[in-house]
Design an enzyme around this catalytic site. Structure first.
Site, PDB file in Angstrom:
ATOM      1  CE  LYS A 133      -2.743  -3.005  -0.022  1.00 47.85           C
ATOM      2  NZ  LYS A 133      -3.334  -3.444  -1.266  1.00 47.85           N
ATOM      3  CD  GLU A 187      -5.125   5.413   3.803  1.00 48.29           C
ATOM      4  OE1 GLU A 187      -6.362   5.373   4.012  1.00 48.29           O
ATOM      5  OE2 GLU A 187      -4.570   4.715   2.949  1.00 48.29           O
ATOM      6  CG  HIS A 240     -13.228  -4.884   6.229  1.00 47.46           C
ATOM      7  ND1 HIS A 240     -13.524  -3.553   6.015  1.00 47.46           N
ATOM      8  CD2 HIS A 240     -12.741  -4.958   7.488  1.00 47.46           C
ATOM      9  CE1 HIS A 240     -13.212  -2.872   7.089  1.00 47.46           C
ATOM     10  NE2 HIS A 240     -12.741  -3.683   8.001  1.00 47.46           N
ATOM     11  NE  ARG A 282     -10.026 -10.140  -6.221  1.00 41.16           N
ATOM     12  CZ  ARG A 282      -9.804  -9.257  -5.260  1.00 41.16           C
ATOM     13  NH1 ARG A 282      -8.561  -8.939  -4.930  1.00 41.16           N
ATOM     14  NH2 ARG A 282     -10.803  -8.691  -4.624  1.00 41.16           N
TER      15      ARG A 282
HETATM   16  C1  MV4 Z   1     -10.543   3.627   5.231  1.00 39.93           C
HETATM   17  C2  MV4 Z   1     -11.757   4.076   5.777  1.00 39.93           C
HETATM   18  C3  MV4 Z   1     -11.822   5.382   6.173  1.00 39.93           C
HETATM   19  N1  MV4 Z   1     -10.751   6.185   6.058  1.00 39.93           N
HETATM   20  N2  MV4 Z   1      -9.508   4.469   5.137  1.00 39.93           N
HETATM   21  C4  MV4 Z   1     -11.718  -0.970   4.812  1.00 39.93           C
HETATM   22  C5  MV4 Z   1     -11.191  -1.996   3.901  1.00 39.93           C
HETATM   23  C6  MV4 Z   1      -9.958  -1.450   3.342  1.00 39.93           C
HETATM   24  N3  MV4 Z   1      -9.880  -1.774   1.951  1.00 39.93           N
HETATM   25  C7  MV4 Z   1     -10.005   0.009   3.584  1.00 39.93           C
HETATM   26  N4  MV4 Z   1     -11.104   0.255   4.456  1.00 39.93           N
HETATM   27  C8  MV4 Z   1     -11.382   1.503   4.901  1.00 39.93           C
HETATM   28  N5  MV4 Z   1     -10.370   2.386   4.807  1.00 39.93           N
HETATM   29  C9  MV4 Z   1      -9.621   5.711   5.542  1.00 39.93           C
HETATM   30  N6  MV4 Z   1      -8.572   6.521   5.442  1.00 39.93           N
HETATM   31  C10 MV4 Z   1     -12.808   3.181   5.862  1.00 39.93           C
HETATM   32  C11 MV4 Z   1     -12.627   1.888   5.439  1.00 39.93           C
HETATM   33  C12 MV4 Z   1     -13.747   1.028   5.587  1.00 39.93           C
HETATM   34  C13 MV4 Z   1     -14.369   0.477   4.485  1.00 39.93           C
HETATM   35  C14 MV4 Z   1     -13.920   0.707   3.194  1.00 39.93           C
HETATM   36  C15 MV4 Z   1     -14.524   0.157   2.111  1.00 39.93           C
HETATM   37  C16 MV4 Z   1     -15.633  -0.649   2.305  1.00 39.93           C
HETATM   38  C17 MV4 Z   1     -16.100  -0.917   3.568  1.00 39.93           C
HETATM   39  C18 MV4 Z   1     -15.477  -0.366   4.666  1.00 39.93           C
HETATM   40  C19 MV4 Z   1     -15.964  -0.623   5.928  1.00 39.93           C
HETATM   41  C20 MV4 Z   1     -15.335  -0.079   7.013  1.00 39.93           C
HETATM   42  C21 MV4 Z   1     -14.222   0.740   6.833  1.00 39.93           C
END
Ligand code: MV4
Length: 507
Positions: A116, A199, A234, A291
């Site tokens: 990342k 972040e 997730h 993918r």
């Molecule tokens: C975040 C976020 C809020 N702010 N990053 C969750 C999975 C991972 N791919 C990244 N995720 C998140 N990153 C920042 N800076 C909130 C999430 C997140 C989320 C993101 C996508 C889909 C569902 C989620 C559920 C909870 C938190």
């Protein structure tokens, strides 16, 4: 064109890829573990080979075994599906070294997106908007300084993570040290890499992703977006295309950024650029999935393209057969991921024998399934049974079609999450497309509405009454009990439909 493709996967995605091979005149090779000897994907393969015990690390994740089968069967390419080895750069490199085409991006692009922090550095250099924060691994002291600068709340994330693993939300300065240390040790344990970065936290974001396709001649296109905000822990639960909050202007801007991201990574084949979208519709690069994804069918339905055909053609060295301006979106598609799990028992996996299976069909319905009636769903793998996809001219009709298809679907013998989808699809916020990544947790934490609870009890009572009537009738005329003997009772009641379905389910 490729002549023979080994499909290094199982379940619905292996079936999906083998169907595309058949359509393209390409032979397919299946692989199966000991518990998958009778799995559906084996019956779709032109030839199939045993690759070892149920444990994935000894079969579907065993690079040497899979390459050995590829050599033995004289496959010229490997399609990895999703999960398993699909994002393993070592595997992609081992395929290349063995002279076997890996149907996916180059190992270098997989490695770049697998870190990342490296991905954020590359996106920064390419001018792609990403969530404010650091683009290198941090010490606790550096994290404290940066958090003070950008302001709380912040997220600590594992550089090797993705999909929510090794991630901590930190709301106050006091929480930073414990959050940092937990994320770090989780990252070390899960990925054998303790690097973490920081972040800014985006409150209740939407998860919207852009499908891209890149050939090996420098052409990259995007195929619109997918709205994937309905998630639990997730794991995506429902995906749709297009997103209700993405207008043509936003789509073009996100698409251009996704194409730029793919180009700067030296990407080829099918990929997905994930974005977080905040309440003001600002979008930020989150990660790139290297993918074919589970939810690719919703994009296929609204674009009219076959992504697996295109993957095979790209891997054969062909140029993309169309340009960006040829891509048009039409209608609305929604996908439900049907799992063998028990929503009433904390979504605990519910493998076992599928005693009865009645599948939905009809206008605008696609079911990509990996199971059949009589199959014993093993407990060794992800318990996704199938994907149910509805397609219609607009979102409201797609929801109606999905409701109708869910009502036709009967899976007997194991617990499934079919009932959960009925609840989601009739929820006012879902119907109004007010879906952010907190939607499903909010829905699940609400106690069942009293009217609903009463409805369920009434259904149970009505079904009991129908069974009683049927049994009484059969006693008096000496036939086998049949629910259909309740036909003289009032029509179009919910219980009657339920009883009819039950009678189908218990044949
Ligand atoms: C975040 C976020 C809020 N702010 N990053 C969750 C999975 C991972 N791919 C990244 N995720 C998140 N990153 C920042 N800076 C909130 C999430 C997140 C989320 C993101 C996508 C889909 C569902 C989620 C559920 C909870 C938190």
């Amino acid at each position: 064109m490729l002549k023979k493709v080994l499909v290094a996967n199982r379940g619905e995605i292996a079936v999906r890829v083998m169907r595309a091979c058949r359509e393209m005149g390409v032979a397919s090779v299946g692989v199966y573990s000991e518990v998958d000897r009778a799995a559906l994907h084996v019956t779709h393969a032109d030839e199939a080979y045993a690759i070892g015990p149920a444990a994935a690390r000894e079969s579907y994740l065993n690079i040497d075994k899979i390459l050995e089968v590829a050599r033995r069967s004289k496959a010229d390419a490997i399609h990895p599906g999703y999960g398993f080895l699909s994002e393993n750069a070592k595997f992609a490199r081992a395929c290349a070294d063995a002279g076997i085409k890996f149907i996916g991006p180059p190992a270098s692009a997989m490695e770049l997106m697998g870190s990342k922090t490296r991905a954020r550095q590359a996106m920064q250099a390419a001018g792609v908007p990403f969530v404010p924060g650091s683009s290198k691994g941090l010490t606790l002291k550096e994290a404290e300084e940066l958090a003070a600068k950008i302001g709380f709340p912040v997220m600590i994330k594992a550089a090797a993570g993705g999909g929510g693993k090794g991630m901590r939300l930190v709301r106050t300065p006091a929480e930073l040290k414990p959050g940092f240390e937990t994320a770090q040790s989780e990252a070390q344990r899960s990925f054998n890499d303790s690097e973490v970065y920081l972040e800014k936290y985006i409150d209740d974001p939407r998860h919207i992703e852009i499908q891209v396709l890149a050939d090996e001649h420098g052409n990259v296109v995007f195929l619109g977006e997918r709205e994937c905000s309905v998630q639990r822990r997730h794991q995506k639960v429902i995906e749709e295309a297009p997103s209700a909050i993405v207008d043509e202007d936003l789509r073009q801007r996100m698409g251009a950024v996704a194409v730029q991201a793919a180009k700067s990574a030296g990407y080829t084949n099918a990929g997905t650029v994930e974005f977080l979208v905040d309440a003001e519709r600002n979008f930020y690069f989150l990660e790139m999935n290297t993918r074919l994804q589970v939810e690719h069918p919703v994009t296929e339905l609204v674009t009219g393209l076959d992504l697996v055909h295109l993957q095979l053609r790209i891997a054969s060295g062909e140029k993309l057969p169309f340009q960006q301006e040829d891509v048009t979106l039409r209608g609305h598609a929604i996908e439900c991921r049907i799992y063998a799990e028990d929503p009433d028992n904390n979504f605990f996996p519910s493998p076992g024998k599928i005693q009865r299976l009645v599948r939905p069909s009809g206008p605008g319905v696609r079911e990509d399934s990996g199971v059949y009636e009589g199959w014993n769903v093993p407990l060794d793998y992800d318990p996704m049974l199938s994907k149910l996809i509805a397609f219609a001219p607009d979102r409201a009709m797609a929801i109606a079609r999905m409701q109708r298809a869910l009502d036709e679907y009967f899976i007997g013998g194991i617990k499934t999450n079919l009932g959960l989808f009925r609840k989601i699809l009739q929820h006012p916020d879902f119907v109004a497309a007010k879906i952010d990544t907190g939607f499903l947790d909010r829905l699940l934490s609400q106690p069942a509405a009293p009217s609903q609870a009463v409805d369920e009890k009434q259904d149970v009572a009505a079904i009991a009454a129908a069974l009683f009537t049927a049994i009484q009738a059969s006693k008096s005329n000496g036939t086998k009990p049949s629910i259909h003997s309740a036909d003289e009772l009032p029509a179009s009641t919910a219980w009657k439909q339920a009883a009819r379905k039950e009678s189908v389910g218990r044949k």
